[in-house]
Scaffold this motif. Structure first.
Motif, PDB file in Angstrom:
ATOM      1  N   TYR A  24       0.828  -1.210   0.000  1.00 47.61           N
ATOM      2  CA  TYR A  24       0.000   0.000   0.000  1.00 47.61           C
ATOM      3  C   TYR A  24       0.859   1.255   0.000  1.00 47.61           C
ATOM      4  O   TYR A  24       0.975   1.943   1.018  1.00 47.61           O
ATOM      5  CB  TYR A  24      -0.939  -0.009   1.219  1.00 47.61           C
ATOM      6  CG  TYR A  24      -1.891  -1.175   1.217  1.00 47.61           C
ATOM      7  CD1 TYR A  24      -2.968  -1.208   0.327  1.00 47.61           C
ATOM      8  CD2 TYR A  24      -1.721  -2.249   2.085  1.00 47.61           C
ATOM      9  CE1 TYR A  24      -3.845  -2.278   0.315  1.00 47.61           C
ATOM     10  CE2 TYR A  24      -2.592  -3.327   2.079  1.00 47.61           C
ATOM     11  CZ  TYR A  24      -3.651  -3.337   1.185  1.00 47.61           C
ATOM     12  OH  TYR A  24      -4.520  -4.400   1.179  1.00 47.61           O
ATOM     13  N   PRO A  25       1.453   1.587  -1.135  1.00 45.79           N
ATOM     14  CA  PRO A  25       2.384   2.726  -1.192  1.00 45.79           C
ATOM     15  C   PRO A  25       1.742   4.084  -0.891  1.00 45.79           C
ATOM     16  O   PRO A  25       2.460   5.038  -0.595  1.00 45.79           O
ATOM     17  CB  PRO A  25       2.931   2.677  -2.617  1.00 45.79           C
ATOM     18  CG  PRO A  25       1.972   1.836  -3.385  1.00 45.79           C
ATOM     19  CD  PRO A  25       1.327   0.903  -2.418  1.00 45.79           C
ATOM     20  N   ASP A  26       0.418   4.165  -0.928  1.00 44.76           N
ATOM     21  CA  ASP A  26      -0.239   5.441  -0.635  1.00 44.76           C
ATOM     22  C   ASP A  26      -0.460   5.665   0.857  1.00 44.76           C
ATOM     23  O   ASP A  26      -0.867   6.747   1.263  1.00 44.76           O
ATOM     24  CB  ASP A  26      -1.578   5.537  -1.367  1.00 44.76           C
ATOM     25  CG  ASP A  26      -1.386   5.635  -2.877  1.00 44.76           C
ATOM     26  OD1 ASP A  26      -0.320   6.095  -3.319  1.00 44.76           O
ATOM     27  OD2 ASP A  26      -2.312   5.233  -3.605  1.00 44.76           O
ATOM     28  N   LEU A  27      -0.196   4.641   1.676  1.00 45.67           N
ATOM     29  CA  LEU A  27      -0.365   4.797   3.113  1.00 45.67           C
ATOM     30  C   LEU A  27       0.882   5.397   3.744  1.00 45.67           C
ATOM     31  O   LEU A  27       1.953   5.374   3.167  1.00 45.67           O
ATOM     32  CB  LEU A  27      -0.651   3.441   3.774  1.00 45.67           C
ATOM     33  CG  LEU A  27      -1.938   2.736   3.392  1.00 45.67           C
ATOM     34  CD1 LEU A  27      -2.130   1.500   4.263  1.00 45.67           C
ATOM     35  CD2 LEU A  27      -3.134   3.655   3.492  1.00 45.67           C
ATOM     36  N   THR A  28       0.701   5.902   4.939  1.00 47.35           N
ATOM     37  CA  THR A  28       1.816   6.426   5.724  1.00 47.35           C
ATOM     38  C   THR A  28       1.962   5.564   6.979  1.00 47.35           C
ATOM     39  O   THR A  28       1.063   4.785   7.316  1.00 47.35           O
ATOM     40  CB  THR A  28       1.563   7.884   6.151  1.00 47.35           C
ATOM     41  OG1 THR A  28       0.459   7.897   7.070  1.00 47.35           O
ATOM     42  CG2 THR A  28       1.262   8.779   4.954  1.00 47.35           C
ATOM     43  N   GLN A  29       3.051   5.751   7.670  1.00 48.18           N
ATOM     44  CA  GLN A  29       3.230   5.035   8.930  1.00 48.18           C
ATOM     45  C   GLN A  29       2.142   5.434   9.929  1.00 48.18           C
ATOM     46  O   GLN A  29       1.688   4.604  10.715  1.00 48.18           O
ATOM     47  CB  GLN A  29       4.633   5.274   9.491  1.00 48.18           C
ATOM     48  CG  GLN A  29       5.688   4.557   8.681  1.00 48.18           C
ATOM     49  CD  GLN A  29       7.012   4.443   9.398  1.00 48.18           C
ATOM     50  OE1 GLN A  29       7.159   4.836  10.554  1.00 48.18           O
ATOM     51  NE2 GLN A  29       7.992   3.883   8.712  1.00 48.18           N
ATOM     52  N   ASP A  30       1.710   6.677   9.887  1.00 46.45           N
ATOM     53  CA  ASP A  30       0.626   7.111  10.773  1.00 46.45           C
ATOM     54  C   ASP A  30      -0.675   6.385  10.453  1.00 46.45           C
ATOM     55  O   ASP A  30      -1.459   6.087  11.356  1.00 46.45           O
ATOM     56  CB  ASP A  30       0.422   8.621  10.692  1.00 46.45           C
ATOM     57  CG  ASP A  30       1.495   9.402  11.436  1.00 46.45           C
ATOM     58  OD1 ASP A  30       2.168   8.810  12.312  1.00 46.45           O
ATOM     59  OD2 ASP A  30       1.652  10.596  11.148  1.00 46.45           O
ATOM     60  N   ASP A  31      -0.920   6.096   9.171  1.00 40.18           N
ATOM     61  CA  ASP A  31      -2.107   5.329   8.795  1.00 40.18           C
ATOM     62  C   ASP A  31      -2.049   3.926   9.408  1.00 40.18           C
ATOM     63  O   ASP A  31      -3.048   3.419   9.937  1.00 40.18           O
ATOM     64  CB  ASP A  31      -2.230   5.199   7.275  1.00 40.18           C
ATOM     65  CG  ASP A  31      -2.511   6.515   6.582  1.00 40.18           C
ATOM     66  OD1 ASP A  31      -3.180   7.390   7.176  1.00 40.18           O
ATOM     67  OD2 ASP A  31      -2.070   6.662   5.427  1.00 40.18           O
ATOM     68  N   ILE A  32      -0.897   3.305   9.349  1.00 43.41           N
ATOM     69  CA  ILE A  32      -0.727   1.957   9.898  1.00 43.41           C
ATOM     70  C   ILE A  32      -0.878   1.994  11.415  1.00 43.41           C
ATOM     71  O   ILE A  32      -1.542   1.136  12.012  1.00 43.41           O
ATOM     72  CB  ILE A  32       0.617   1.362   9.461  1.00 43.41           C
ATOM     73  CG1 ILE A  32       0.627   1.201   7.933  1.00 43.41           C
ATOM     74  CG2 ILE A  32       0.880   0.037  10.158  1.00 43.41           C
ATOM     75  CD1 ILE A  32       1.978   0.851   7.349  1.00 43.41           C
ATOM     76  N   ARG A  33      -0.287   2.998  12.043  1.00 43.17           N
ATOM     77  CA  ARG A  33      -0.434   3.163  13.485  1.00 43.17           C
ATOM     78  C   ARG A  33      -1.913   3.326  13.857  1.00 43.17           C
ATOM     79  O   ARG A  33      -2.376   2.804  14.871  1.00 43.17           O
ATOM     80  CB  ARG A  33       0.363   4.383  13.939  1.00 43.17           C
ATOM     81  CG  ARG A  33       1.242   4.127  15.110  1.00 43.17           C
ATOM     82  CD  ARG A  33       2.147   5.296  15.448  1.00 43.17           C
ATOM     83  NE  ARG A  33       3.482   5.048  14.920  1.00 43.17           N
ATOM     84  CZ  ARG A  33       4.044   5.651  13.895  1.00 43.17           C
ATOM     85  NH1 ARG A  33       3.417   6.603  13.251  1.00 43.17           N
ATOM     86  NH2 ARG A  33       5.260   5.337  13.494  1.00 43.17           N
ATOM     87  N   ALA A  34      -2.653   4.038  13.025  1.00 43.43           N
ATOM     88  CA  ALA A  34      -4.081   4.237  13.274  1.00 43.43           C
ATOM     89  C   ALA A  34      -4.834   2.915  13.241  1.00 43.43           C
ATOM     90  O   ALA A  34      -5.765   2.706  14.023  1.00 43.43           O
ATOM     91  CB  ALA A  34      -4.666   5.204  12.255  1.00 43.43           C
ATOM     92  N   CYS A  35      -4.429   2.000  12.367  1.00 50.25           N
ATOM     93  CA  CYS A  35      -5.059   0.678  12.312  1.00 50.25           C
ATOM     94  C   CYS A  35      -4.822  -0.066  13.624  1.00 50.25           C
ATOM     95  O   CYS A  35      -5.745  -0.692  14.166  1.00 50.25           O
ATOM     96  CB  CYS A  35      -4.512  -0.136  11.140  1.00 50.25           C
ATOM     97  SG  CYS A  35      -4.981   0.513   9.521  1.00 50.25           S
ATOM     98  N   LEU A  36      -3.604   0.007  14.125  1.00 47.17           N
ATOM     99  CA  LEU A  36      -3.302  -0.632  15.409  1.00 47.17           C
ATOM    100  C   LEU A  36      -4.080   0.026  16.548  1.00 47.17           C
ATOM    101  O   LEU A  36      -4.621  -0.661  17.417  1.00 47.17           O
ATOM    102  CB  LEU A  36      -1.805  -0.566  15.689  1.00 47.17           C
ATOM    103  CG  LEU A  36      -0.921  -1.430  14.796  1.00 47.17           C
ATOM    104  CD1 LEU A  36       0.547  -1.098  15.024  1.00 47.17           C
ATOM    105  CD2 LEU A  36      -1.187  -2.896  15.046  1.00 47.17           C
ATOM    106  N   ASP A  37      -4.151   1.343  16.534  1.00 44.64           N
ATOM    107  CA  ASP A  37      -4.894   2.063  17.569  1.00 44.64           C
ATOM    108  C   ASP A  37      -6.378   1.693  17.527  1.00 44.64           C
ATOM    109  O   ASP A  37      -7.014   1.525  18.569  1.00 44.64           O
ATOM    110  CB  ASP A  37      -4.737   3.573  17.413  1.00 44.64           C
ATOM    111  CG  ASP A  37      -3.361   4.083  17.787  1.00 44.64           C
ATOM    112  OD1 ASP A  37      -2.587   3.310  18.401  1.00 44.64           O
ATOM    113  OD2 ASP A  37      -3.059   5.238  17.448  1.00 44.64           O
TER     114      ASP A  37
END
Length: 76
Positions: A47-60
């Motif tokens: 998912y090259p359009d995502l950011t690390q913050d997006d991934i962190r949001a999934c975990l949150d």
């Protein structure tokens, strides 16, 4: 708050929580992380359009669901 990056829309993935502004479901990110992918791997390979913050949001988001889940145990 990073959880604001997660959206639920009945018209996107049948109402599954997704990264806001994308059609990427939270569960897809969690499964990649479960399989041992790093944040960088997820972004680079899937998912090259995502950011690390997006991934962190999934975990949150997942953490918040578990934290708020009401578990009813059968008494013996």
């Amino acid at each position: 708050m990073t959880i604001d990056r997660i959206a639920v829309d009945a018209q996107v993935h049948f109402g599954q929580p997704c990264v806001r502004g994308t059609r990427v479901p939270v569960y897809a990110i969690l499964e990649l992380l479960r399989d041992g992918k790093s944040f960088d791997d997820v972004i680079r390979d899937a998912y090259p359009d995502l950011t690390q913050d997006d991934i962190r949001a999934c975990l949150d988001y997942a953490s918040a669901l578990v934290r708020e889940e009401e578990v009813h145990l059968a008494s013996h």
